[in-house]
Design a protein around this motif. Structure first.
Motif, PDB file in Angstrom:
ATOM      1  N   VAL A  15      -0.279   0.642   9.103  1.00  0.00           N
ATOM      2  CA  VAL A  15       0.473   1.619   8.324  1.00  0.00           C
ATOM      3  C   VAL A  15       0.450   0.820   6.973  1.00  0.00           C
ATOM      4  O   VAL A  15       1.121   1.539   5.993  1.00  0.00           O
ATOM      5  N   GLY A  16      -0.349  -0.220   6.701  1.00  0.00           N
ATOM      6  CA  GLY A  16      -0.346  -0.859   5.275  1.00  0.00           C
ATOM      7  C   GLY A  16      -1.143  -2.201   5.407  1.00  0.00           C
ATOM      8  O   GLY A  16      -1.258  -2.868   6.242  1.00  0.00           O
ATOM      9  N   SER A  17      -1.766  -2.105   4.076  1.00  0.00           N
ATOM     10  CA  SER A  17      -2.421  -3.435   4.174  1.00  0.00           C
ATOM     11  C   SER A  17      -2.229  -3.939   2.716  1.00  0.00           C
ATOM     12  O   SER A  17      -1.894  -3.737   1.701  1.00  0.00           O
ATOM     13  N   HIS A  18      -2.047  -5.541   2.793  1.00  0.00           N
ATOM     14  CA  HIS A  18      -1.718  -6.350   1.551  1.00  0.00           C
ATOM     15  C   HIS A  18      -2.462  -7.463   1.384  1.00  0.00           C
ATOM     16  O   HIS A  18      -2.819  -7.993   2.315  1.00  0.00           O
ATOM     17  N   GLY A  19      -2.369  -7.859   0.041  1.00  0.00           N
ATOM     18  CA  GLY A  19      -3.114  -8.960  -0.314  1.00  0.00           C
ATOM     19  C   GLY A  19      -2.371 -10.328   0.058  1.00  0.00           C
ATOM     20  O   GLY A  19      -3.060 -11.363  -0.076  1.00  0.00           O
ATOM     21  N   THR A  20      -1.241 -10.171   0.133  1.00  0.00           N
ATOM     22  CA  THR A  20      -0.378 -11.384   0.184  1.00  0.00           C
ATOM     23  C   THR A  20       0.738 -11.517   1.500  1.00  0.00           C
ATOM     24  O   THR A  20       1.013 -10.075   1.749  1.00  0.00           O
ATOM     25  N   TYR A  21       0.952 -12.419   1.795  1.00  0.00           N
ATOM     26  CA  TYR A  21       2.084 -12.373   3.133  1.00  0.00           C
ATOM     27  C   TYR A  21       3.201 -11.740   2.500  1.00  0.00           C
ATOM     28  O   TYR A  21       3.973 -11.200   3.125  1.00  0.00           O
ATOM     29  N   ALA A  22       3.507 -12.387   1.378  1.00  0.00           N
ATOM     30  CA  ALA A  22       5.002 -11.863   0.841  1.00  0.00           C
ATOM     31  C   ALA A  22       5.170 -10.401   0.547  1.00  0.00           C
ATOM     32  O   ALA A  22       5.991  -9.670   0.844  1.00  0.00           O
ATOM     33  N   ALA A  23       3.972  -9.818   0.120  1.00  0.00           N
ATOM     34  CA  ALA A  23       3.818  -8.120   0.150  1.00  0.00           C
ATOM     35  C   ALA A  23       4.199  -7.536   1.549  1.00  0.00           C
ATOM     36  O   ALA A  23       4.889  -6.514   1.600  1.00  0.00           O
ATOM     37  N   ALA A  24       3.322  -8.298   2.567  1.00  0.00           N
ATOM     38  CA  ALA A  24       3.368  -7.498   3.878  1.00  0.00           C
ATOM     39  C   ALA A  24       5.029  -7.876   4.582  1.00  0.00           C
ATOM     40  O   ALA A  24       5.553  -6.981   4.945  1.00  0.00           O
ATOM     41  N   GLN A  25       5.478  -8.796   4.052  1.00  0.00           N
ATOM     42  CA  GLN A  25       6.962  -9.150   4.461  1.00  0.00           C
ATOM     43  C   GLN A  25       7.920  -8.371   3.811  1.00  0.00           C
ATOM     44  O   GLN A  25       8.841  -7.839   4.371  1.00  0.00           O
ATOM     45  N   ARG A  26       7.540  -7.987   2.264  1.00  0.00           N
ATOM     46  CA  ARG A  26       8.581  -6.994   1.808  1.00  0.00           C
ATOM     47  C   ARG A  26       8.595  -5.793   2.344  1.00  0.00           C
ATOM     48  O   ARG A  26       9.584  -5.058   2.580  1.00  0.00           O
ATOM     49  N   ALA A  27       7.218  -5.165   2.800  1.00  0.00           N
ATOM     50  CA  ALA A  27       7.131  -3.840   3.285  1.00  0.00           C
ATOM     51  C   ALA A  27       8.082  -3.931   4.807  1.00  0.00           C
ATOM     52  O   ALA A  27       8.588  -2.802   5.142  1.00  0.00           O
ATOM     53  N   VAL A  28       7.721  -4.906   5.519  1.00  0.00           N
ATOM     54  CA  VAL A  28       8.607  -4.971   6.982  1.00  0.00           C
ATOM     55  C   VAL A  28      10.141  -4.940   6.502  1.00  0.00           C
ATOM     56  O   VAL A  28      10.855  -4.531   7.419  1.00  0.00           O
ATOM     57  N   ASP A  29      10.291  -6.012   5.628  1.00  0.00           N
ATOM     58  CA  ASP A  29      12.026  -5.929   4.988  1.00  0.00           C
ATOM     59  C   ASP A  29      12.358  -4.404   4.658  1.00  0.00           C
ATOM     60  O   ASP A  29      13.436  -4.134   4.956  1.00  0.00           O
ATOM     61  N   PHE A  30      11.679  -3.725   3.919  1.00  0.00           N
ATOM     62  CA  PHE A  30      11.884  -2.552   3.576  1.00  0.00           C
ATOM     63  C   PHE A  30      12.161  -1.576   4.719  1.00  0.00           C
ATOM     64  O   PHE A  30      13.218  -0.867   4.642  1.00  0.00           O
ATOM     65  N   LEU A  31      11.322  -1.620   5.619  1.00  0.00           N
ATOM     66  CA  LEU A  31      11.187  -0.858   6.956  1.00  0.00           C
ATOM     67  C   LEU A  31      12.720  -1.097   7.539  1.00  0.00           C
ATOM     68  O   LEU A  31      13.470  -0.197   8.045  1.00  0.00           O
ATOM     69  N   SER A  32      13.115  -2.506   7.727  1.00  0.00           N
ATOM     70  CA  SER A  32      14.205  -2.882   8.400  1.00  0.00           C
ATOM     71  C   SER A  32      15.638  -2.366   7.708  1.00  0.00           C
ATOM     72  O   SER A  32      16.484  -1.978   8.135  1.00  0.00           O
ATOM     73  N   ASP A  33      15.390  -2.445   6.176  1.00  0.00           N
ATOM     74  CA  ASP A  33      16.427  -2.078   5.188  1.00  0.00           C
ATOM     75  C   ASP A  33      16.777  -0.637   5.560  1.00  0.00           C
ATOM     76  O   ASP A  33      17.804   0.009   5.294  1.00  0.00           O
ATOM     77  N   ASN A  34      15.899   0.167   5.888  1.00  0.00           N
ATOM     78  CA  ASN A  34      15.859   1.598   6.233  1.00  0.00           C
ATOM     79  C   ASN A  34      16.194   1.944   7.588  1.00  0.00           C
ATOM     80  O   ASN A  34      15.872   3.225   8.059  1.00  0.00           O
ATOM     81  N   LYS A  35      16.480   1.152   8.266  1.00  0.00           N
ATOM     82  CA  LYS A  35      17.003   1.258   9.779  1.00  0.00           C
ATOM     83  C   LYS A  35      15.864   1.615  10.530  1.00  0.00           C
ATOM     84  O   LYS A  35      15.975   2.168  11.860  1.00  0.00           O
ATOM     85  N   PHE A  36      14.445   1.265  10.226  1.00  0.00           N
ATOM     86  CA  PHE A  36      13.150   1.452  11.190  1.00  0.00           C
ATOM     87  C   PHE A  36      13.482   0.439  12.285  1.00  0.00           C
ATOM     88  O   PHE A  36      13.763  -1.085  12.049  1.00  0.00           O
ATOM     89  N   PRO A  37      12.839   0.936  13.508  1.00  0.00           N
ATOM     90  CA  PRO A  37      12.907  -0.220  14.616  1.00  0.00           C
ATOM     91  C   PRO A  37      11.845  -1.137  14.423  1.00  0.00           C
ATOM     92  O   PRO A  37      10.596  -0.948  15.019  1.00  0.00           O
ATOM     93  N   VAL A  38      12.051  -2.324  13.531  1.00  0.00           N
ATOM     94  CA  VAL A  38      10.932  -3.256  13.361  1.00  0.00           C
ATOM     95  C   VAL A  38      10.268  -3.949  14.410  1.00  0.00           C
ATOM     96  O   VAL A  38       9.413  -4.650  14.268  1.00  0.00           O
ATOM     97  N   GLU A  39      11.127  -3.837  15.550  1.00  0.00           N
ATOM     98  CA  GLU A  39      10.490  -4.558  16.866  1.00  0.00           C
ATOM     99  C   GLU A  39       9.181  -3.680  17.166  1.00  0.00           C
ATOM    100  O   GLU A  39       8.533  -4.535  18.076  1.00  0.00           O
TER     101      GLU A  39
END
Length: 161
Positions: A15-39
């Motif tokens: 669902v997304g490709s990122h050049g850095t781990y921080a960017a991928a982590q930011r994406a997952v954090d955004f999903l979590s902040d929007n109540k997405f089931p990040v598990e």
């Protein structure tokens, strides 16, 4: 004895490709902040590289200093453990200080021996880490469309497309 299963890559849809781990982590954090089931989400690094960053020159004095510091910490740890078993009339502080001094002496000795054993073949200090070239955010297929929708919103907000 039961054997552990071999590790497997998580299954899912990218669902997304990122050049850095921080960017991928930011994406997952955004999903979590929007109540997405990040598990249902994983970050998978690809194109792994071993990176050794040289942090400085290693001299005999520095090797002895590093050994002394490590020995003192071990001495402190052992001293605290031993002080727990000193009789109530005993002096726990003396036990701790003595253990620190003994640890420091052994640390100096081992630091010096370790430096001399290399024979000058490795006169530098470094930190080693594994770094990925790309980080894929993958999601279970039944939640992938919702994840893509949310991550598209993130891309519009940050300007990262």
């Amino acid at each position: 004895m039961r054997r552990q299963p071999l590790p497997e890559l998580p299954a899912g849809v990218s669902v997304g490709s990122h050049g850095t781990y921080a960017a991928a982590q930011r994406a997952v954090d955004f999903l979590s902040d929007n109540k997405f089931p990040v598990e249902n989400v994983s970050i998978v690094g690809s194109d792994l590289k071993l990176v050794e960053r040289v942090t400085g020159r290693l001299t005999q004095g520095r090797a002895i200093g590093i050994g002394a510091g490590g020995g003192a910490w071990w001495g402190l740890f052992v001293g605290i453990l031993l002080s727990l078993f000193t009789p109530s009339g005993g002096n726990a502080v003396v036990v701790i200080v003595l253990a620190i001094v003994i640890g420091l002496v052994f640390g100096v000795l081992f630091g010096w021996i370790g430096y001399r054993a290399t024979g000058g073949r490795r006169d530098f200090t470094s930190m080693t880490q594994v770094v990925a070239g790309t980080y894929e955010v993958i999601c279970r297929p039944d939640h992938a469309e919702e994840a893509r929708h949310l991550l598209a919103r993130l891309a519009l907000q940050t300007g990262e497309l």
